[in-house]
Design an enzyme around this catalytic site. Structure first.
Site, PDB file in Angstrom:
ATOM      1  N   TYR A  45     -11.609  -9.091  14.523  1.00  0.00           N
ATOM      2  CA  TYR A  45     -12.187  -7.781  14.814  1.00  0.00           C
ATOM      3  C   TYR A  45     -13.160  -7.389  13.691  1.00  0.00           C
ATOM      4  O   TYR A  45     -12.947  -6.426  12.959  1.00  0.00           O
ATOM      5  CB  TYR A  45     -11.095  -6.728  14.983  1.00  0.00           C
TER       6      TYR A  45
ATOM      7  N   THR B 133      -3.711  -5.693  14.293  1.00  0.00           N
ATOM      8  CA  THR B 133      -3.216  -6.786  13.454  1.00  0.00           C
ATOM      9  C   THR B 133      -1.820  -6.435  12.938  1.00  0.00           C
ATOM     10  O   THR B 133      -1.493  -5.272  12.778  1.00  0.00           O
ATOM     11  CB  THR B 133      -4.168  -7.034  12.259  1.00  0.00           C
TER      12      THR B 133
ATOM     13  N   LEU C 284      -9.217 -12.503   9.702  1.00  0.00           N
ATOM     14  CA  LEU C 284      -8.459 -11.306  10.047  1.00  0.00           C
ATOM     15  C   LEU C 284      -8.872 -10.761  11.411  1.00  0.00           C
ATOM     16  O   LEU C 284      -8.139  -9.998  12.028  1.00  0.00           O
ATOM     17  CB  LEU C 284      -8.637 -10.237   8.964  1.00  0.00           C
TER      18      LEU C 284
ATOM     19  N   CYS D  61      19.213   9.759  21.625  1.00  0.00           N
ATOM     20  CA  CYS D  61      18.240   8.954  22.369  1.00  0.00           C
ATOM     21  C   CYS D  61      18.596   8.964  23.859  1.00  0.00           C
ATOM     22  O   CYS D  61      19.634   8.431  24.266  1.00  0.00           O
ATOM     23  CB  CYS D  61      18.206   7.533  21.845  1.00  0.00           C
TER      24      CYS D  61
ATOM     25  N   TRP E  27       0.819  -1.222   0.000  1.00  0.00           N
ATOM     26  CA  TRP E  27       0.000   0.000   0.000  1.00  0.00           C
ATOM     27  C   TRP E  27       0.849   1.267   0.000  1.00  0.00           C
ATOM     28  O   TRP E  27       0.331   2.363  -0.054  1.00  0.00           O
ATOM     29  CB  TRP E  27      -0.916   0.012   1.219  1.00  0.00           C
TER      30      TRP E  27
ATOM     31  N   GLU F 188      -4.806   0.857   6.711  1.00  0.00           N
ATOM     32  CA  GLU F 188      -4.881   1.300   8.104  1.00  0.00           C
ATOM     33  C   GLU F 188      -6.005   0.603   8.858  1.00  0.00           C
ATOM     34  O   GLU F 188      -5.843   0.251  10.035  1.00  0.00           O
ATOM     35  CB  GLU F 188      -5.046   2.824   8.170  1.00  0.00           C
TER      36      GLU F 188
ATOM     37  N   CYS G 183      20.211  -0.474  18.782  1.00  0.00           N
ATOM     38  CA  CYS G 183      20.520   0.950  18.933  1.00  0.00           C
ATOM     39  C   CYS G 183      21.665   1.411  18.035  1.00  0.00           C
ATOM     40  O   CYS G 183      21.687   2.563  17.584  1.00  0.00           O
ATOM     41  CB  CYS G 183      20.835   1.263  20.388  1.00  0.00           C
TER      42      CYS G 183
END
Length: 344
Positions: free
Chosen positions: A86, A47, A84, A210, A19, A41, A201
């Site tokens: 939900y 998921t 999938l 950071c 996408w 989205e 890191c």
């Protein structure tokens, strides 16, 4: 502290997702398709990217545009969504597509507030679509972004209480230029470098700034409150089959868990087991073992009762064998079918 280092890293290391428009393609003038961003989205809510890819490709092959999706049969969309999870997302997907066609001429509104008025689009999703599809400087905060911000600023307040502070940190770093790429860059950083366990890191473009890396606390963050133990619910499912292969299925109510999906008749799911009432009279046999499945808020344990019935026995509507596709069922219903098949 600024976004330049992260965008430079993203230009080289952006994940290839079906996408997504790559940074190089954006520079060449290719614009993201709001339909594909919205669809991804919605699918990505609760998921993983790995689980979503195949579903996204299947959906966009069947319904390439929001107009195509709006015209789809509800049952076909719910079947394509099966597995999938939900399932309210799938129902809202159709509602949203139809509102976009009916009220917006088939075009997604670019404004975050207008997006958030659409079915199934909340604060996070509206910000993500506005940023990624329309390059608006919106603050996009998912779990990956929360983790990156908690470590970048060495914030030890636990989630979910820390969400407001983490969103403020994310907003302070969102640049006016390339905000869509920036939003995707932070998510990629969390998914590939600033991972929940063993963050890498040394490879991070924000290594030098950071605060948690400097303090040696990165692996501890973000802090979270202890999880509440999930309750267990119990129930009974009934799988009735005719000699011609037809099966007795029912469509679940639109509201509630697995709403609008096909499934096997059965009892309510309660923390205290109930006496179940079979959907039809038959010689029911209990399959050995039980089906176990975990939803977001509870564990489920189901007895499975199986029966062979004669065609004229009931006025219930059976689904013909040629129209029955177990893959169209939600995961828990597929587990029930697998146990029933093993019994025969």
């Amino acid at each position: 502290m600024n976004s330049t280092e992260l965008l430079n890293w993203y230009d080289l290391h952006a994940r290839e997702l079906p996408w997504r428009v790559s940074p190089a393609a954006r520079v060449a003038g290719q614009l993201p398709d709001p339909y594909r961003i919205w669809l991804s989205e919605i699918m990505l809510q609760q998921t993983t990217v790995a689980a979503v890819k195949a579903y996204f490709l299947k959906f966009t092959a069947a319904w390439p545009t929001v107009v195509d999706l709006a015209a789809a049969e509800d049952a076909d969309v719910m079947a394509a969504w099966a597995g999938l999870g939900y399932y309210a997302r799938a129902r809202n997907l159709l509602k949203c597509a139809r509102v976009i066609v009916a009220e917006h001429g088939g075009q997604f509104p670019a404004n975050r507030a207008a997006l958030q008025n659409l079915p199934g689009i909340g604060p996070y999703t509206s910000a993500a679509i506005a940023a990624i599809a329309f390059d608006h400087a919106e603050t996009v905060v998912d779990g990956n972004v929360e983790r990156v911000m908690a470590r970048l600023f060495d914030l030890h307040a636990p989630l979910p209480q820390a969400k407001g502070a983490l969103t403020s940190y994310a907003a302070s770093l969102t640049p006016p230029a390339r905000p869509g790429d920036y939003a995707q860059a932070v998510m990629d950083l969390g998914a590939t470098i600033c991972t929940p366990k063993s963050p890498r890191c040394a490879l991070c473009p924000w290594h030098d700034i950071c605060a948690a890396r400097k303090a040696g606390t990165a692996a501890e963050l973000p802090k979270k409150l202890p999880k509440v133990k999930k309750p267990t619910r119990f129930g009974t499912a009934y799988v009735a089959r005719r000699s011609d292969g037809a099966v007795l299925l029912e469509q679940r109510p639109e509201r509630g868990l697995l709403g609008g999906m096909l499934g096997w008749p059965g009892s309510e799911w309660r923390e205290t087991p109930l006496d179940a009432i079979p959907p039809i009279q038959a010689d029911w046999v209990e399959a050995p073992g039980e089906v176990r499945h975990t939803f977001t808020h509870f564990h489920l344990r189901l007895r499975v009762m199986v029966a062979q019935v004669d065609a004229p026995q009931t006025n219930q509507t059976f689904t013909a064998a040629e129209n029955f596709r177990p893959a169209d069922l939600p995961t828990v219903m597929r587990k029930i079918w697998s146990m029933a098949e093993a019994e025969t």
